[in-house]
Motif scaffolding. Structure first.
Motif, PDB file in Angstrom:
ATOM      1  N   GLY A 167     -15.632  34.001  -2.667  1.00 10.14           N
ATOM      2  CA  GLY A 167     -15.155  32.619  -2.654  1.00 10.14           C
ATOM      3  C   GLY A 167     -16.097  31.644  -3.352  1.00 10.14           C
ATOM      4  N   PHE A 168     -17.282  32.110  -3.710  1.00  7.91           N
ATOM      5  CA  PHE A 168     -18.227  31.267  -4.456  1.00  7.91           C
ATOM      6  C   PHE A 168     -17.823  31.120  -5.929  1.00  7.91           C
ATOM      7  N   HIS A 169     -16.758  31.810  -6.341  1.00  6.60           N
ATOM      8  CA  HIS A 169     -16.373  31.786  -7.765  1.00  6.60           C
ATOM      9  C   HIS A 169     -16.134  30.344  -8.247  1.00  6.60           C
ATOM     10  N   SER A 170     -15.644  29.505  -7.332  1.00  6.56           N
ATOM     11  CA  SER A 170     -15.328  28.117  -7.749  1.00  6.56           C
ATOM     12  C   SER A 170     -16.591  27.294  -7.972  1.00  6.56           C
ATOM     13  N   SER A 171     -17.733  27.789  -7.510  1.00  3.94           N
ATOM     14  CA  SER A 171     -19.012  27.069  -7.673  1.00  3.94           C
ATOM     15  C   SER A 171     -19.803  27.606  -8.868  1.00  3.94           C
ATOM     16  N   TYR A 172     -19.330  28.674  -9.460  1.00  2.00           N
ATOM     17  CA  TYR A 172     -20.104  29.328 -10.522  1.00  2.00           C
ATOM     18  C   TYR A 172     -20.167  28.474 -11.788  1.00  2.00           C
ATOM     19  N   TYR A 173     -21.255  28.591 -12.515  1.00  2.21           N
ATOM     20  CA  TYR A 173     -21.491  27.664 -13.626  1.00  2.21           C
ATOM     21  C   TYR A 173     -20.638  27.923 -14.864  1.00  2.21           C
ATOM     22  N   VAL A 174     -19.704  28.838 -14.770  1.00  3.65           N
ATOM     23  CA  VAL A 174     -18.771  29.018 -15.904  1.00  3.65           C
ATOM     24  C   VAL A 174     -17.988  27.719 -16.126  1.00  3.65           C
ATOM     25  N   GLU A 175     -17.842  26.904 -15.071  1.00  2.00           N
ATOM     26  CA  GLU A 175     -17.087  25.643 -15.182  1.00  2.00           C
ATOM     27  C   GLU A 175     -17.959  24.472 -15.628  1.00  2.00           C
ATOM     28  N   HIS A 176     -19.244  24.705 -15.821  1.00  2.00           N
ATOM     29  CA  HIS A 176     -20.134  23.601 -16.214  1.00  2.00           C
ATOM     30  C   HIS A 176     -19.707  23.047 -17.575  1.00  2.00           C
ATOM     31  N   PRO A 177     -19.831  21.734 -17.791  1.00  2.00           N
ATOM     32  CA  PRO A 177     -19.417  21.120 -19.067  1.00  2.00           C
ATOM     33  C   PRO A 177     -20.000  21.794 -20.305  1.00  2.00           C
ATOM     34  N   ALA A 237     -20.405   4.804  -2.011  1.00  3.11           N
ATOM     35  CA  ALA A 237     -19.883   5.041  -3.373  1.00  3.11           C
ATOM     36  C   ALA A 237     -21.016   5.071  -4.401  1.00  3.11           C
ATOM     37  N   SER A 238     -21.997   4.176  -4.245  1.00  4.58           N
ATOM     38  CA  SER A 238     -23.037   4.097  -5.294  1.00  4.58           C
ATOM     39  C   SER A 238     -23.882   5.374  -5.327  1.00  4.58           C
ATOM     40  N   LEU A 239     -23.864   6.139  -4.196  1.00  2.00           N
ATOM     41  CA  LEU A 239     -24.700   7.347  -4.172  1.00  2.00           C
ATOM     42  C   LEU A 239     -23.951   8.567  -4.682  1.00  2.00           C
ATOM     43  N   ALA A 240     -22.638   8.437  -4.862  1.00  2.00           N
ATOM     44  CA  ALA A 240     -21.883   9.621  -5.312  1.00  2.00           C
ATOM     45  C   ALA A 240     -22.366  10.001  -6.717  1.00  2.00           C
ATOM     46  N   ALA A 241     -22.819  11.246  -6.884  1.00  2.00           N
ATOM     47  CA  ALA A 241     -23.287  11.687  -8.205  1.00  2.00           C
ATOM     48  C   ALA A 241     -22.100  11.769  -9.160  1.00  2.00           C
ATOM     49  N   SER A 242     -22.398  11.764 -10.466  1.00  2.00           N
ATOM     50  CA  SER A 242     -21.313  11.849 -11.455  1.00  2.00           C
ATOM     51  C   SER A 242     -20.614  13.202 -11.285  1.00  2.00           C
ATOM     52  N   PRO A 243     -19.328  13.284 -11.601  1.00  2.00           N
ATOM     53  CA  PRO A 243     -18.578  14.538 -11.434  1.00  2.00           C
ATOM     54  C   PRO A 243     -19.292  15.701 -12.140  1.00  2.00           C
ATOM     55  N   LEU A 244     -19.295  16.851 -11.488  1.00  2.00           N
ATOM     56  CA  LEU A 244     -19.910  18.074 -12.024  1.00  2.00           C
ATOM     57  C   LEU A 244     -21.419  17.960 -12.151  1.00  2.00           C
ATOM     58  N   ALA A 245     -22.011  16.900 -11.538  1.00  2.00           N
ATOM     59  CA  ALA A 245     -23.485  16.867 -11.512  1.00  2.00           C
ATOM     60  C   ALA A 245     -23.971  17.946 -10.545  1.00  2.00           C
ATOM     61  N   THR A 246     -23.099  18.320  -9.592  1.00  2.00           N
ATOM     62  CA  THR A 246     -23.455  19.409  -8.673  1.00  2.00           C
ATOM     63  C   THR A 246     -22.296  20.406  -8.668  1.00  2.00           C
ATOM     64  N   PRO A 247     -22.600  21.679  -8.410  1.00  2.00           N
ATOM     65  CA  PRO A 247     -21.510  22.661  -8.387  1.00  2.00           C
ATOM     66  C   PRO A 247     -20.548  22.362  -7.234  1.00  2.00           C
ATOM     67  N   PRO A 248     -19.248  22.608  -7.417  1.00  2.00           N
ATOM     68  CA  PRO A 248     -18.289  22.438  -6.315  1.00  2.00           C
ATOM     69  C   PRO A 248     -18.720  23.302  -5.124  1.00  2.00           C
ATOM     70  N   LYS A 249     -18.524  22.770  -3.907  1.00  2.00           N
ATOM     71  CA  LYS A 249     -18.907  23.525  -2.707  1.00  2.00           C
ATOM     72  C   LYS A 249     -17.937  24.689  -2.496  1.00  2.00           C
ATOM     73  N   PRO A 250     -18.443  25.893  -2.168  1.00  2.00           N
ATOM     74  CA  PRO A 250     -17.521  27.011  -1.881  1.00  2.00           C
ATOM     75  C   PRO A 250     -16.914  26.848  -0.490  1.00  2.00           C
ATOM     76  N   MET A 296     -29.404  27.259  -8.816  1.00  2.00           N
ATOM     77  CA  MET A 296     -30.442  27.552  -9.828  1.00  2.00           C
ATOM     78  C   MET A 296     -29.819  27.662 -11.218  1.00  2.00           C
ATOM     79  N   LEU A 297     -28.715  28.418 -11.313  1.00  2.00           N
ATOM     80  CA  LEU A 297     -28.037  28.576 -12.607  1.00  2.00           C
ATOM     81  C   LEU A 297     -27.451  27.232 -13.070  1.00  2.00           C
ATOM     82  N   TRP A 298     -26.928  26.448 -12.120  1.00  2.00           N
ATOM     83  CA  TRP A 298     -26.345  25.156 -12.465  1.00  2.00           C
ATOM     84  C   TRP A 298     -27.439  24.229 -13.017  1.00  2.00           C
ATOM     85  N   SER A 299     -28.618  24.268 -12.360  1.00  2.00           N
ATOM     86  CA  SER A 299     -29.749  23.432 -12.810  1.00  2.00           C
ATOM     87  C   SER A 299     -30.196  23.855 -14.212  1.00  2.00           C
TER      88      SER A 299
END
Ligand code: AHQ
Length: 250
Positions: free
Chosen positions: A36-46, A3-16, A235-238
């Motif tokens: 199917g990568f649409h769910s990982s695209y950074y349009v959903e980034h905070p 649990a302690s290693l789980a990154a904060s939500p949306l710290a990484t793109p959702p896996k396709p 790369m785009l998420w970073s």
């Protein structure tokens, strides 16, 4: 995962949802998996949610537009790297248009110029856009990684990495719709770049898909296409993460 290693939500793109690849996919199955990568695209980034929900401050907008110029400026360089690795003159003739779209045919034209005008419309002086004084070291490193990827990766996989633009029309349309509604201080001409991409991106995506459907016909080349798109998605998420963290409003 601990649990302690789980990154904060949306710290990484959702896996396709990727297929197991126990056999080569048909061209239609391959294209469906890429889409199917649409769910990982950074349009959903905070940061992008703040943007199209009308909650971005003028300072955050200016930090974003000034830093994103570094990305726009590497696009023709990475496309030149792809051309240098591609042996097919028919592909090169068509891919070449991407460089003209960004650099224009003469000074003062092209997408990079429109992006600089977007920066001016958002209140960043042209000189401060052009000399990149606001570009963060991490942003520059991330953008350069796209050039190095396209220089050092087989040209078909480098083409596959451009297919994040399958999902870009949605993000451009969101800006064209949300800016006038939430940010009336942005002049209409500031949207010209997004309007140009609504035309260019779908055309470019059709070419990229044709290349990947034709050349990625084995399990290995299809896996490499997924890995190339995953690189670009991350790369785009970073890139947007760096901008979001650098311009957080406490
Ligand atoms: O303005 C963008 C652009 O010209 C390109 C080229 C393309 C590629 O070859 O990788 N990707 C891309 C993208 C542009 N704009 C980004 C945005 O959020 O405005 C999206 C980005 C992409 O989805 O790859």
């Amino acid at each position: 995962m601990t649990a302690s290693l789980a990154a904060s939500p949306l710290a990484t793109p959702p896996k396709p949802p990727l297929p197991a690849l126990t056999r080569p996919l048909s061209p239609d199955e391959l294209e469906a998996a890429l889409r199917g990568f649409h769910s990982s695209y950074y349009v959903e980034h905070p940061f992008h949610r703040l943007m199209y929900e009308g909650r971005l401050t003028r300072r955050q907008f200016q930090g974003w537009v000034a830093n994103r110029l570094a990305y726009q400026r590497v696009v023709p360089r990475k496309d030149g790297a792809i051309l240098s690795n591609c042996p097919d003159p028919a592909v090169r003739r068509e891919w070449l248009q991407r460089i003209v779209d960004h650099d224009g045919s003469r000074p003062g034209e092209g997408g990079i110029e429109l992006w600089i005008r977007l920066g001016v419309a958002l209140g960043v002086p042209r000189e401060e856009m052009e000399d990149e004084r606001h570009v963060l070291p991490t942003v520059r490193t991330i953008c350069e990684s796209y050039v190095w990827f396209c220089k050092s990766t087989p040209w078909v996989q480098a083409c596959a990495s451009s297919l994040t633009e399958l999902f870009a029309p949605k993000i451009h349309a969101q800006r064209i719709e949300s800016f006038p509604k939430h940010y009336p201080w942005i002049p209409e001409e500031g949207l010209a770049y997004f309007r140009s991409r609504l035309v260019q991106a779908p055309r470019d995506v059709q070419h990229g898909l044709r290349i990947v459907r034709q050349h990625c016909t084995t399990v290995d080349t299809q896996r490499q296409a997924f890995e190339a798109l995953t690189f670009k998605i991350e790369m785009l998420w970073s890139l947007i993460d760096t901008i979001h963290n650098a311009y957080r409003e406490e």
